[in-house]
Design an enzyme around this catalytic site. Structure first.
Site, short mmCIF file in Angstrom:
data_model
loop_
_atom_site.label_atom_id
_atom_site.label_comp_id
_atom_site.label_asym_id
_atom_site.label_seq_id
_atom_site.Cartn_x
_atom_site.Cartn_y
_atom_site.Cartn_z
N HIS A 10 0.98 -1.06 -0.01
CA HIS A 10 -0.22 0.02 -0.13
C HIS A 10 0.80 1.25 0.10
CE1 HIS A 10 -4.03 2.04 0.16
NE2 HIS A 10 -3.06 2.58 1.67
N HIS A 68 1.25 5.52 -1.59
CA HIS A 68 1.05 6.31 -2.55
C HIS A 68 2.08 7.21 -2.48
CE1 HIS A 68 -3.45 5.74 -1.12
NE2 HIS A 68 -2.78 5.82 0.14
N ARG A 108 -5.20 15.17 6.14
CA ARG A 108 -5.63 14.93 4.75
C ARG A 108 -5.70 16.52 4.03
NH1 ARG A 108 -11.51 12.80 3.32
NH2 ARG A 108 -12.42 15.54 3.64
N TYR A 154 -4.66 7.60 -7.54
CA TYR A 154 -5.88 8.53 -6.90
C TYR A 154 -6.13 9.73 -7.70
CZ TYR A 154 -5.07 10.41 -2.93
OH TYR A 154 -4.57 10.83 -1.64
N HIS A 213 -12.06 3.76 -3.65
CA HIS A 213 -10.96 4.52 -2.51
C HIS A 213 -11.44 3.99 -0.98
CE1 HIS A 213 -9.88 7.66 0.07
NE2 HIS A 213 -8.50 8.22 -0.80
N ARG A 249 -16.37 6.10 1.67
CA ARG A 249 -16.77 7.34 1.42
C ARG A 249 -16.61 8.12 0.24
NH1 ARG A 249 -11.85 9.78 3.99
NH2 ARG A 249 -11.28 7.86 3.89
N HIS A 263 -8.92 1.04 1.14
CA HIS A 263 -9.64 1.58 2.18
C HIS A 263 -10.67 0.92 2.68
CE1 HIS A 263 -6.84 5.31 1.05
NE2 HIS A 263 -6.12 4.62 1.21
N GLU A 319 -10.74 2.89 8.19
CA GLU A 319 -9.50 3.59 8.96
C GLU A 319 -9.95 4.41 10.47
OE1 GLU A 319 -6.87 5.88 6.21
OE2 GLU A 319 -5.30 5.90 7.88
N HIS A 334 -6.14 -1.26 6.29
CA HIS A 334 -6.80 -0.60 7.16
C HIS A 334 -7.29 -1.49 8.64
CE1 HIS A 334 -3.83 2.97 6.25
NE2 HIS A 334 -4.61 2.91 5.62
N ASP A 353 2.24 2.44 2.80
CA ASP A 353 1.03 4.03 3.18
C ASP A 353 1.41 5.39 2.83
OD1 ASP A 353 -1.23 5.60 2.63
OD2 ASP A 353 -1.58 4.42 4.96
ZN LIG Z 1 -3.71 4.63 1.72
#
Ligand SMILES: [Zn+2]
Length: 475
Positions: free
Chosen positions: A79, A81, A102, A141, A233, A236, A260, A263, A297, A348
């Site tokens: 995992h 990004h 975020r 993404y 994703h 959500r 995901h 989490e 997660h 991650d």
């Molecule tokens: Zn992630």
């Protein structure tokens, strides 16, 4: 020494190597042809008297390269990004939660274009190779231009990642991520807004059409080193009615599917409010879960969720360094494994890139939660880092030092200040509980030398490339 021609035979003699079903063996002769192992022989005789060595085959009589220390299969970073690497140290300053982090992550996401993304990802993947990662699952993404307009090539950003992995010497699975909604409010999904606009394809069918345009073959391969996978994703970001086209796309190509999940408690609460069930239950009812699926997660899951996940043999990818950095909470790792979920590991957000640290993080979190030691053996944790991780990314023939498997080797020093003094019988424990990425000395990926004596052979100055590519996107 940037590696042999792809068809050239290679031979190594490992002081110690971890072999499937045999544990740690001494003096292991490992042979490869091209990108695959052809034979693995523990307690190899001296080369001059090896009975299978043919005097008429010069390549077979060459002196094998000695690998000092403990040699392991390549690690899978299940995992990643890549662009989050730009946030390291910035995230750690000050206070906050997942949600404040975020916002900072969105700032970086807003600044990237295919060129800057390529440079940042190439440096990040090179850092991974230095840590022994032979394959990365890139949960991708960041698809379109800021504002959401596609690039001339709508897959320009994904292709930048594929190219970056090739240049850093890694294999990868591009987990192309469906991201359609800006969140889940009590009355349903929110529209994408601000920096999120570039994540969205409009709907899942248009997502599938774009991913198909990557040009993968019937097995999902984009390039010899890269395959396409899919990601939802999260509950959500993908409304319930949009999940099926993603699942259908993965079935068409036999591709891995990641998501995901849970989490944050807030995600569970929103999912309960809108759909009347947990994220696990929602994914189960939408046919998302199964042996080709990974939930990432699984921090806040109830017992019933755990049973559902395990019953479907869904992989659970834990990212302990990120989860503790963001203050997420502790996943019930032991319960997930006991229920039937193979565990995998990911770095991650790249708070650190060190798969050995992720591996011990799983055990240490369990110790703190349960106030007892010894829930996962070093060998079990290494299986998460190797066989399970590669399988979850769609590379089931990687992650073992065995004939027919991908010729990936990671040699961990056993004479550093961290590892010196460990007896052969506890070499695995030394690697998992004491070594760090710094102790990874040699890395072979697909039969090719990528790291030698701690130096990346394809990316000349990894720290400088990280520095330059991060400065370009962080103000
Ligand atoms: Zn992630």
């Amino acid at each position: 020494m940037t590696g042999p021609a792809r068809s050239q035979p290679r031979r190594w003699l490992a002081d110690l190597a971890w072999l499937p079903g045999q544990g740690v063996c001494r003096d292991v002769l490992i042979e490869a042809d091209g990108d695959r192992f052809t034979s693995v022989t523990p307690a190899a005789s001296p080369i001059s008297s090896a009975p299978h060595v043919s005097a008429t085959a010069p390549s077979a009589t060459s002196v094998p390269e000695r690998l000092h220390g403990l040699t392991l299969p390549g690690f899978a970073n299940a995992h990643s990004h890549a662009f989050h690497r730009a946030l390291r140290s910035t995230t750690q300053a000050g206070r906050g939660t997942f949600w404040t982090w975020r916002e900072r992550m969105y700032d970086v996401a807003a600044r990237l274009d295919p060129d800057s993304y390529h440079r940042l990802a190439r440096a990040t993947f090179a850092e991974m190779a230095l840590a022994g990662v032979s394959c990365a699952g890139e949960f991708h993404y960041l698809h379109h231009q800021p504002g959401g307009r596609p690039y001339d090539d709508p897959n320009a950003m994904g292709r930048a990642l594929v190219q970056a992995a090739a240049e850093a010497g890694l294999r990868m699975t591009l987990l192309d991520t469906c991201y359609l909604a800006g969140g889940l409010a009590e009355d349903g999904p929110l529209p994408l807004a601000g920096p999120q606009l570039r994540f969205g394809d409009g709907d899942a069918l248009r997502w599938a059409a774009r991913v198909t345009d990557l040009g993968c073959d019937a097995h999902g391969m984009i390039a010899p080193h890269a395959q396409a996978g899919a990601a939802i994703h999260s509950v959500r970001a993908v409304p319930r009615g949009q999940m099926h086209p993603v699942v259908a796309w993965t079935r068409q190509f036999g591709a891995p599917l990641h998501a995901h999940m849970s989490e944050q408690r807030a995600e569970n609460e929103a999912c309960q409010a809108v759909y009347g069930m947990s994220p696990t239950r929602l994914l189960y009812e939408q046919d998302v879960l199964g042996p080709r699926t990974t939930v990432v997660h699984a921090t806040h899951v109830e017992d019933a969720d755990t049973e559902l996940l395990g019953g479907c043999q869904t992989f659970a990818c834990l990212c302990p360094t990120t989860e503790r950095d963001l203050g997420d909470g502790l996943a019930p790792a032991q319960a997930l494994a006991a229920a039937g979920c193979p565990l995998t590991l990911g770095s991650d957000s790249h708070a650190v890139v060190d798969i050995l640290e992720e591996a011990r993080g799983v055990e240490y979190a369990e110790r703190l939660a349960r106030r007892a030691r010894g829930h996962f053996t070093a060998e079990t944790l290494l299986c998460a880092a190797t066989t399970a991780g590669h399988t979850s990314l769609g590379w089931p023939d990687a992650g073992e030092i065995a004939a027919g498997c991908w010729a990936d080797l990671v040699t961990v020093s056993l004479d550093s200040v961290r590892t010196a003094g460990a007896a052969d019988g506890v070499a695995l424990e030394a690697a998992v509980f004491a070594a760090t990425a710094t102790d990874v000395k040699n890395v072979v990926i697909g039969g090719r030398d990528v790291v030698h004596d701690g130096v990346h052979l394809l990316v000349p100055d990894v720290p400088e490339e990280l520095s330059r590519s991060i400065r370009a996107v962080v103000g």
